[in-house]
Design an enzyme around this catalytic site. Structure first.
Site, PDB file in Angstrom:
ATOM      1  N   HIS A   1      19.679 -13.654  31.942  1.00 43.18           N
ATOM      2  CA  HIS A   1      20.211 -12.291  32.076  1.00 43.18           C
ATOM      3  C   HIS A   1      19.380 -11.419  33.012  1.00 43.18           C
ATOM      4  O   HIS A   1      19.829 -10.355  33.438  1.00 43.18           O
ATOM      5  CB  HIS A   1      20.371 -11.627  30.700  1.00 43.18           C
ATOM      6  CG  HIS A   1      19.099 -11.178  30.062  1.00 43.18           C
ATOM      7  ND1 HIS A   1      18.469 -11.896  29.064  1.00 43.18           N
ATOM      8  CD2 HIS A   1      18.335 -10.074  30.243  1.00 43.18           C
ATOM      9  CE1 HIS A   1      17.393 -11.253  28.674  1.00 43.18           C
ATOM     10  NE2 HIS A   1      17.277 -10.152  29.387  1.00 43.18           N
TER      11      HIS A   1
ATOM     12  N   ASP B   1      20.046 -18.806  27.739  1.00 45.16           N
ATOM     13  CA  ASP B   1      19.536 -17.632  28.452  1.00 45.16           C
ATOM     14  C   ASP B   1      18.238 -17.964  29.206  1.00 45.16           C
ATOM     15  O   ASP B   1      17.309 -17.162  29.261  1.00 45.16           O
ATOM     16  CB  ASP B   1      19.295 -16.458  27.501  1.00 45.16           C
ATOM     17  CG  ASP B   1      19.230 -15.119  28.246  1.00 45.16           C
ATOM     18  OD1 ASP B   1      19.547 -15.097  29.447  1.00 45.16           O
ATOM     19  OD2 ASP B   1      18.831 -14.112  27.627  1.00 45.16           O
TER      20      ASP B   1
ATOM     21  N   SER C   1      11.728  -9.055  29.326  1.00 49.95           N
ATOM     22  CA  SER C   1      12.595 -10.226  29.322  1.00 49.95           C
ATOM     23  C   SER C   1      12.134 -11.247  30.351  1.00 49.95           C
ATOM     24  O   SER C   1      11.921 -10.917  31.514  1.00 49.95           O
ATOM     25  CB  SER C   1      14.036  -9.827  29.624  1.00 49.95           C
ATOM     26  OG  SER C   1      14.602  -9.131  28.547  1.00 49.95           O
TER      27      SER C   1
END
Length: 501
Positions: free
Chosen positions: A135, A165, A243
């Site tokens: 992402h 992911d 992230s």
């Protein structure tokens, strides 16, 4: 005067006795934590608890030194900035003369604007391979990577897997300082970990916490039917920008990739979640070697034993594991002897506590690998050897050639049972969707493709052949018109794919 001294003496006795009680309690607590003390008491108290003191060997949590792990890993974590072009509608000024004289029905103009985002990544090789979250780089037109020493490079996407992911990118650099992989399966609840990343574009930020839980499933608001949901949960502070960053143990070893937070505001609210390196490492290895993920399948539908016992099957004897509630059409587990109602309790001797545990164990293997599956069949333990298969029901390596990589999807032929159920005699199923043209046009996992450019398709090879002819042909028509349906609807859907950018 005597009364005053008497009271003072009594108070002194109470203090001394209280001190003695405190010492005894302290000695007991220190004994239980394995710490040294000079205090000794009787062998047990009234609860049967041991009270004798032994060697003081414990280390207070506040004295744990994180500097070694921080110094060892901070140079292996990078700052990733991405930009992408997106279309948006531009509101037009309303002119009454336009309305009355024929131009009032104009549609709002579309304009292209740049979307900018950022995240983190982890260097895993000296020659520039970097692991991050899908992402973070999803849909990016450009990827810029900044090292801890302020050097900047252009990143190239090697491959991505939305299911986990996880993504792999590459920069052209040498003599980098990669992080060392640890063993996420050896992590213990309560163990100290560090989160290293770039929250809010604050470069090289390190936070500390403990492992709060393992094998955690979280709700993301998206379709999670085919997603890996076995996360490491920690209370290390993680915020937007973290992230793709590193979760490391106190040895400075990578144990997870920070991916999500639980929050009602968008910022850290106490819990963060990381993809275990046992999963992430296998994913990026496949992406580098094959161009796509070699996803091994048992061919079973699983559920929580405890829930099934309450709602359906009261004969279940164990509440930990993965309850087998059904099978795929070509299930290697069923062929090996596993039955519906079995509870899978171990894989190659590794205990399975929940369906998430089973998922985390199986993803480490390749199609064609053989694993020992232990089940509890209403109180009887049985072990079966199962040869894992890929999504197409074979043990072959699914290489990501140019066509497969362009489409970004895996396909499998329909079995005879499915064809009878759907009332068709041909077609293929979309078994998995990653980054590529198939997902971009809106097709999702489970879609049944019947016709491509007016040609019937019955195997994935036929589909690839059609695409190859278009890409290698001299015609200017470089597109696909796809006709099919989703099994849970009776609506025929049409999709168009432009094979060139």
């Amino acid at each position: 005067m005597r009364k005053i001294w008497k009271n003072l003496f009594s108070a002194l006795i109470i203090v001394i006795i209280s001190g003695g009680v405190a010492a005894a309690v302290t000695a007991y607590v220190m004994k239980e934590s394995g710490q040294n003390s000079v205090f000794t008491q009787g062998s047990t108290d009234e609860f049967g608890q041991p009270a004798r003191m032994t060697a003081y060997t414990g280390v207070a949590a506040e004295n744990t030194d994180f500097t070694f792990a921080a110094e060892k890993t901070i140079h292996a974590v990078v700052h990733i900035q991405v930009s992408a072009s997106v279309m948006s509608s531009r509101q037009q000024y309303f002119d009454p003369f336009d309305f009355f004289f024929g131009h009032g029905d104009r549609q709002p103009q579309q304009q292209r604007r740049q979307r900018v985002g950022s995240g983190s990544g982890v260097i895993i090789s000296t020659d520039g391979y970097i692991i991050t979250n899908n992402h973070v780089i999803d849909g990016a037109d450009s990827i810029n990577v900044t090292l801890n020493d302020k050097r900047s490079f252009t990143g190239k996407l090697i491959g991505a897997d939305p299911t986990t992911d996880i993504a792999l990118i590459k920069i052209e650099a040498d003599d980098l300082r990669p992080i060392i992989f640890g063993d996420s399966e050896q992590l213990k609840v309560g163990e100290w970990v560090l989160a290293v990343g770039n929250p809010f574009n604050l470069n090289s930020t390190v936070t500390a916490g403990i492992v709060s839980a393992k094998g955690r499933s979280i709700m993301t608001g998206e379709d999670t039917s085919n997603k890996i949901v076995s996360f490491i949960q920690t209370d290390a502070a993680v915020n937007p920008g973290n992230s793709g960053g590193a979760l490391v143990n106190t040895k400075g070893e990578l144990v997870g990739i920070n991916t999500a937070i639980y929050s009602e505001t968008g910022n850290f609210a106490g819990y963060s979640f990381a993809v275990p390196v046992s999963i992430a490492g296998k994913i990026v290895s496949d992406l580098k070697k094959y161009g796509n993920v070699q996803r091994a399948m048992l061919g079973v539908t699983i559920a929580e034993p405890e829930l099934v016992k309450k709602e359906k099957d009261t004969k279940i004897k164990v509440l930990e594991g993965a309850y087998v509630s059904g099978f795929a059409e070509r299930s290697s587990a069923r062929e090996a002897g596993v039955e519906e109602g079995d509870v899978i309790t171990a894989v190659n001797g590794k205990k399975i506590v929940s369906p998430n545990d089973l998922q985390e164990q199986i993803i480490k293997f390749q199609p064609g690998d053989k694993v020992k599956i232990t089940v509890d069949r209403y109180g009887d333990a049985k072990t079966f050897t199962v040869e894992l298969r890929n999504m197409q029901g074979t043990t072959e390596v699914m290489k990501g050639g140019d066509t497969a990589k362009l489409l970004g999807a895996a396909f499998k032929p329909l079995g005879d049972k499915s064809k009878r159920e759907y009332g068709i005699s041909y077609g293929i199923e979309v078994a998995d969707v990653s980054s590529g043209k198939v997902r971009d046009c809106g097709i999702k996992k489970g879609f049944v493709i019947m016709i491509v450019n007016d040609e019937k398709v019955n195997t994935p090879e036929e589909f690839y052949s059609i695409v190859d002819k278009i890409l290698k042909g001299n015609t200017n028509e470089k597109g696909l018109l796809i006709k099919g349906f989703y099994p849970n609807t009776n609506v025929t859907r049409h999709y168009a794919i432009d094979l060139v950018d």
